[in-house]
Design an enzyme around this catalytic site. Structure first.
Site, mmCIF file in Angstrom:
data_model
loop_
_atom_site.group_PDB
_atom_site.id
_atom_site.type_symbol
_atom_site.label_atom_id
_atom_site.label_comp_id
_atom_site.label_asym_id
_atom_site.label_seq_id
_atom_site.Cartn_x
_atom_site.Cartn_y
_atom_site.Cartn_z
ATOM 1 C CG MET A 78 -1.940 -1.132 1.224
ATOM 2 S SD MET A 78 -2.985 -1.133 2.700
ATOM 3 C CE MET A 78 -3.974 0.344 2.428
ATOM 4 C CG HIS A 79 0.445 3.328 2.470
ATOM 5 N ND1 HIS A 79 -0.855 3.710 2.666
ATOM 6 C CD2 HIS A 79 0.714 2.380 3.415
ATOM 7 C CE1 HIS A 79 -1.349 3.030 3.707
ATOM 8 N NE2 HIS A 79 -0.424 2.216 4.160
ATOM 9 C CG ASP A 237 -0.117 -5.044 1.846
ATOM 10 O OD1 ASP A 237 -0.900 -4.257 2.428
ATOM 11 O OD2 ASP A 237 1.110 -4.919 1.903
#
Length: 491
Positions: A78-79, A237
Site C-alpha cells: 500500500m501507499h 495487501d
C-alpha cells in the site's frame, strides 16, 4: 475455471493459481530490487514489478489449460507513489510505504492543515508512509517531476494499468493514500486541493471485487490466455490478506506477520478512534475495517537473523526458547527499525535493545525480537479495546506465522485464541478470491471466504503465560515514552 492472485510485495511478487473451488494449483515468486538512496528512503522501480509479474505469470500458467484462466486480481503493498507523465512513462522510482523522507510534509499536514481537518476529510491523519505526503514531497523537492504528473497510481494499480489500460484503484488501497473520503468511498476534493492535484490525475474508484476491464489483446496473446479474462480491482495487501484468511464480515480479526505487521479488525460500521492511532479504512468486502500497522515485524527477525547473527536457519535459533523462558525474559526490544506508524506515528523512533546484562544469551535477544513485535501489536489492540471492541480470537498469516513459537508468543501476549488456516497464502489467495467473485463464481466476498478458508488448528493462550506476559507488557509500554526524547536528538 482458473483464477490468478498477484501479491505485489516489497521484496517479491507472489503469484497464485486457484480453481473455482479454492484449490491452489501453483505458486510462483519473483524477486526484484529494493533501493535505499538515502537513510530512511525506500524506493522501487515499477518497471521491475511489471517484469516480475509477466515472467511470473508465464511460469505460473505454464502447465495449466490457459483457456480456463477467467480472472486476475491483486493484493499489493500500500501507499506507494507511482507517477506517470503524459506519455505513460514512469517519472521517477516509486516511493514506498516504508519510506520515511516525508516528515516535513507529514508535519505540515498534521499541524498546519490540522489533524481534525484531515480526519474530517479522510477519517485518518497523516503518516510518513501515506501517499499524500509523498505527493507534497515531490512538489516541494522535485518540482520539475511534479509538473510532469498526469497519472497518480498505487503499486498494484500500475500492474493493472499495464494489463488492461484502465487507470483504476479499489477503495481499500485508496483509503491509505490520505486522498479518499473513506466514509463516503469517494475522492476528497479538499485533499486534492491541499496536494495541488486534480481528481483527473487519480484512478477511478472501484470496490475490490468489481471488474475494471479485461486484459489487453496483446497481453492476452503474450500470455496465451483469453482476451475475455476479467481483471478485478483487487485490494491493499492487508485487506487482501484479510480476504484470504476469511477476516470478512463484522468483528473478525487477523494478525499479519509480514515485512510489516498489522492487526486488522473488520466491521460492518464505519468508525474512527479519537486519537487516530488506528487507520480507519474501507474493506475489500464492501464494508470497513480498523487497522494498526507497524512498519517492521517479520523484517525485524530477518534483520536480526540475516544481518546480525548471520544465519538463515531461523528454526534452529528458536529451539532453545522453551516454554519456561516465555514471559521471563528481562531483555526488551523496540521493533522500530524503520520508524513507527501505529500507534506512535513517529518516523524518528528506532530499534532498541534494553535490559541487557552479562548473563544474557543470543537466544534471549532472539526471544526479545519476537516478543517486541508481539508487544507492539498489542499496543494497537489496546486502542481497539478502548473503543469497546471485543476480540476473543484472531486469524494469523504472513511469513512469521510459520513459526510455532511466534504464534504461541502472539497468543499469550495478546490473550487471544490464534486460528491457523489451511493456506497461509494471504494477499495472493485473497486476490484470486476477489477475481472469482468478480466472475460470479461466488455471490459475495463473504460467501467465497466461507467456502474456501478452512481453520486447521488453534493456538490457545494459557493463563500462566498470559499473566507472565501481562507483567512484561506493562514494563514494555513504558520504554517507548522514556526513549522518545532520545530518538528526537539522534535522528
Amino acid at each position: 475455471m482458473l483464477y490468478v492472485g498477484i501479491d505485489l510485495g516489497t521484496s517479491a511478487v507472489k503469484l497464485l493459481l486457484m480453481d473455482e473451488k479454492g484449490q491452489i494449483k501453483n505458486i510462483v515468486s519473483k524477486e526484484y530490487p529494493l533501493y535505499f538512496p538515502n537513510p530512511g528512503w525506500s524506493e522501487q522501480k515499477p518497471e521491475d514489478w511489471y517484469t516480475g509479474v509477466m515472467e511470473g505469470l508465464k511460469e505460473l500458467m505454464a502447465d495449466c489449460d490457459k483457456s480456463q484462466v477467467a480472472g486476475i486480481s491483486f493484493g499489493g503493498q500500500m501507499h506507494g507513489l507511482v507517477i506517470l507523465d503524459e506519455n505513460d512513462n514512469v517519472i521517477r522510482p516509486a516511493l514506498l510505504w516504508n519510506d520515511g523522507r516525508t516528515f516535513e510534509e507529514t508535519d505540515y499536514l498534521n499541524n498546519v492543515i490540522g489533524k481534525e481537518k484531515l480526519s474530517e476529510y479522510t477519517a485518518n491523519i497523516a503518516f510518513t508512509g501515506f501517499t499524500a505526503p509523498k505527493i507534497l514531497w515531490v512538489k516541494n523537492k522535485e518540482p520539475e517531476n511534479f509538473k510532469k504528473i498526469k497519472k497518480i497510481m498505487l503499486p498494484k494499480d500500475y500492474i493493472a494499468y499495464m494489463l488492461t489500460g484502465v487507470n483504476a484503484t479499489d477503495v481499500s488501497d485508496a483509503s491509505g493514500m490520505l486522498l479518499m473520503d473513506v466514509k463516503n468511498r469517494c475522492w476528497s476534493k479538499e485533499m486534492c486541493d491541499i496536494c495541488s492535484i486534480t481528481t483527473d490525475m487519480l484512478p477511478k474508484l472501484y470496490e475490490s471485487y468489481e471488474c475494471i476491464g479485461t486484459v489487453k489483446e496483446d497481453i492476452a496473446a503474450e500470455l496465451g490466455i483469453p482476451a475475455t479474462c476479467k481483471v478485478a480491482a483487487g485490494a491493499g495487501d492487508n485487506a487482501a490478506a484479510a480476504v484470504g484468511t476469511g477476516t470478512v464480515g463484522d468483528g473478525m480479526c487477523n494478525i499479519s506477520l509480514g515485512t510489516s505487521g498489522t492487526i486488522f479488525i473488520s466491521s460492518k460500521n464505519f468508525g474512527v478512534d479519537k486519537f487516530n492511532a488506528l487507520h480507519s479504512f474501507a474493506h475489500a468486502d464492501g464494508s470497513y475495517h480498523l487497522m494498526g500497522c507497524m512498519l517492521s515485524a517479520a523484517s525485524c527477525n530477518k534483520w536480526w537473523m540475516d544481518e546480525i547473527i548471520g544465519t538463515k536457519d531461523y528454526a534452529a535459533e528458536q529451539k532453545d526458547i522453551t516454554d519456561d523462558k516465555l514471559g521471563n525474559n528481562h531483555v526488551y526490544f523496540l521493533p522500530y527499525l524503520m520508524g513507527e506508524r501505529s500507534p506512535h506515528n513517529n518516523p524518528n523512533a528506532r530499534g532498541t535493545f534494553i535490559g541487557l546484562t552479562m548473563d544474557n544469551s543470543r537466544a534471549d535477544m532472539t526471544q526479545a525480537v519476537l516478543e517486541g513485535v508481539a508487544f507492539a501489536l498489542r499496543d494497537s489492540l489496546e486502542v481497539a479495546k478502548s473503543l469497546g471492541i471485543k476480540i476473543e480470537r484472531t486469524k494469523i498469516c504472513g511469513g512469521g506465522a510459520k513459526s510455532p513459537l511466534w504464534k504461541k508468543i502472539i497468543a499469550n501476549v495478546m490473550n487471544l485464541k490464534v486460528d491457523v488456516i489451511e493456506s497461509e497464502e494471504g494477499p495472493a489467495l485473497g486476490g484470486a478470491m476477489l477475481a472469482a467473485v468478480a466472475n460470479g463464481e461466488y455471490a459475495s466476498v463473504e460467501a467465497a471466504a466461507d467456502a474456501i478458508v478452512k481453520i486447521i488448528d488453534t493456538v490457545e493462550p494459557t493463563q500462566e503465560l498470559v499473566d507472565r506476559y501481562e507483567a512484561r507488557y506493562q514494563q514494555f509500554k513504558q520504554i517507548y515514552p522514556a526513549c522518545k526524547p532520545v530518538f528526537e536528538i539522534i535522528k
